[in-house]
Design a protein around this motif. Structure first.
Motif, PDB file in Angstrom:
ATOM      1  N   TYR A 173     183.895  96.000 -85.134  1.00 36.99           N
ATOM      2  CA  TYR A 173     185.195  97.053 -84.956  1.00 36.99           C
ATOM      3  C   TYR A 173     186.090  95.898 -84.298  1.00 36.99           C
ATOM      4  CZ  TYR A 173     181.545 100.636 -85.061  1.00 36.99           C
ATOM      5  OH  TYR A 173     180.342 101.371 -85.356  1.00 36.99           O
ATOM      6  N   THR A 195     190.446  96.061 -82.616  1.00 35.60           N
ATOM      7  CA  THR A 195     191.576  96.889 -82.329  1.00 35.60           C
ATOM      8  C   THR A 195     192.667  96.637 -83.108  1.00 35.60           C
ATOM      9  OG1 THR A 195     192.250  94.812 -80.718  1.00 35.60           O
ATOM     10  CG2 THR A 195     190.837  96.794 -79.783  1.00 35.60           C
ATOM     11  N   TRP A 213     191.742 101.269 -80.657  1.00 36.88           N
ATOM     12  CA  TRP A 213     190.364 101.324 -81.439  1.00 36.88           C
ATOM     13  C   TRP A 213     190.668 102.303 -82.509  1.00 36.88           C
ATOM     14  CZ3 TRP A 213     186.919  97.207 -80.356  1.00 36.88           C
ATOM     15  CH2 TRP A 213     187.088  96.576 -79.084  1.00 36.88           C
ATOM     16  N   TRP A 272     185.059 104.763 -83.979  1.00 35.68           N
ATOM     17  CA  TRP A 272     184.365 103.547 -83.542  1.00 35.68           C
ATOM     18  C   TRP A 272     183.183 103.768 -82.587  1.00 35.68           C
ATOM     19  CZ3 TRP A 272     184.169  99.444 -79.759  1.00 35.68           C
ATOM     20  CH2 TRP A 272     184.789 100.019 -78.181  1.00 35.68           C
TER      21      TRP A 272
END
Length: 413
Positions: free
Chosen positions: A84, A86, A122, A126
């Motif tokens: 993941y 940002t 995020w 996530w």
């Protein structure tokens, strides 16, 4: 209603990948030389050390500037191996300062800066969404100051800090089927700064400064639950009104800082600067949220939610240099190393912090009384393992960041 205590460790974002959430962007010229502080050519010294304004060569000096901060954090889950990243917007910290010499011995000044704050975002789905989806913090420091010059080589200065700020934090509450937003736009607090500035010779500057912690008080906070069924909101298990809102108050402590800075002029054209910063992060040992009515806590009183943070004190080492390429054009370089204030087992995605090496560079040009400064910095955060048992948050994290700055100075007379 009890107090809600939110450490800024949680509320700060990712501007400063190493030292928690302190944003070291208060002077373009300073950043080009690793954000070192012992420079008194203009009013930009005001934020770093109020005593330094006594040594500005001009009676009236003004400095303004701004930065673009580009950052990204990537996390890979150890359990799913999914990654993941940002989606942070470009940060734009600003600063402005003015200094005026009232008499030969007394100088006054004002500094306006944004030393804390940014946004970390995020994806909504996530793996850490129960901790944070988006976190935005803004803070402004207004610092009026006065400095007294004892003689040709020593001065003392003090400043009063008035801070205003806001927080906007989204997180998922999956067990309730929705999200929780914590918001306050009128937080405020106060503190102080004190410093000594010494010039024992024409070649040597020594700056010693302390800036206190600022306790931001949020007295008009609103906690809003979205997407949660009305039957759940009004049930005794949650105890929130049908509109999904609950009130809170908050105290947000912003970190204190000790700085020793040194500048030595090797030749009339070449100088070298070094700084040591010490940050008192260990006060951020835990996060306590205390809602007015919402039963979402983990204590005997279910309106209280406590999470360990376990920050430790941290240091920053800086070294920079300037060389006058011509009478009007200065070239600048620098390097600094910033420590993370917590260990791998306390890694938190709200403030994804890393040990980081930062390389800086810049140019400065003088058009008579007007100076123009450019700076750039590239951060190299050290990748780290994530092993937070409390959050069941395990994996690997890495980051990158870049800063660009443009500043102006005007020494009127």
């Amino acid at each position: 209603m009890k107090r809600i205590l939110i450490t800024t460790a949680l509320l700060a974002g990712v501007f400063s990948y190493a030292g928690g959430f302190r944003v070291s962007l208060q002077g373009v010229k300073q950043l080009a030389m690793a954000h070192t502080s012992a420079h008194t050519e203009d009013a930009s010294i005001a934020f770093f050390n109020p005593a330094g304004i006594s040594f500005i060569p001009n009676k009236l000096s003004v400095a303004v500037g701004g930065f673009g901060a580009i950052s990204e954090v990537e996390y890979q889950s150890l359990e799913t191996l999914q990654s993941y990243k940002t989606e942070n917007p470009v940060g734009t910290p600003l600063y402005a300062a003015i200094a005026y010499k009232v008499t030969n011995n007394v100088s006054v000044g004002l500094s306006v800066t944004t030393p804390f704050g940014s946004t970390v975002k995020w994806a909504d789905d996530w793996t850490g969404r129960e901790v944070v989806q988006k976190m935005e913090l803004k803070s402004f420091y207004f610092q009026p100051m006065v400095s007294y010059k004892f003689n040709d080589w020593a001065s003392i200065g003090v400043s009063y800090i008035y801070a205003k700020g806001m927080v906007d934090w989204d997180k998922a509450v999956t067990n309730l089927g929705g999200t929780l937003n914590i918001n306050d736009e009128k937080a405020k607090g106060s503190g102080f700064g004190v410093g000594f500035y010494l010039k024992p010779s024409s070649n040597l500057d020594l700056s010693i400064a302390y800036r206190s912690a600022v306790i931001m008080k949020a007295e008009n906070g609103v906690a809003t639950f979205t997407g949660v069924p009305e039957a759940v909101l009004t049930s005794p298990q949650l105890n929130v009104g049908a509109d999904g809102q609950d009130a809170f108050t908050a105290e947000l402590p912003l970190v204190d800082e000790y700085t020793i800075g040194l500048t030595y002029k090797i030749t009339p054209k070449w100088l070298v600067s070094a700084d040591f910063n010490y940050h008192g992060w260990e006060r951020y040992s835990k996060l306590t949220l205390d809602f007015e009515n919402a039963q979402v806590g983990n204590q005997a009183d279910k309106t209280v939610l406590v999470s360990p943070k376990n920050f430790k004190n941290a240091k920053t080492f800086r070294i920079g240099t300037q060389y006058m390429l011509t009478d009007k054009l200065a070239g600048r370089l620098g390097y600094y190393f910033d420590e993370s204030p917590y260990e791998d087992k306390y890694f938190i995605p709200e403030t994804p912090s890393f040990d980081a090496s930062v390389v800086t560079a810049g140019l400065g040009y003088k058009f008579g009384k007007l100076g123009v400064d450019l700076a750039a910095a590239l951060s190299f955060p050290e990748a780290r393992k994530v092993n937070n048992d409390y959050l069941s948050f395990r994996g690997q994290a890495k980051a990158k960041a870049m800063y660009l700055g443009l500043g102006f100075t005007y020494n009127a007379f």
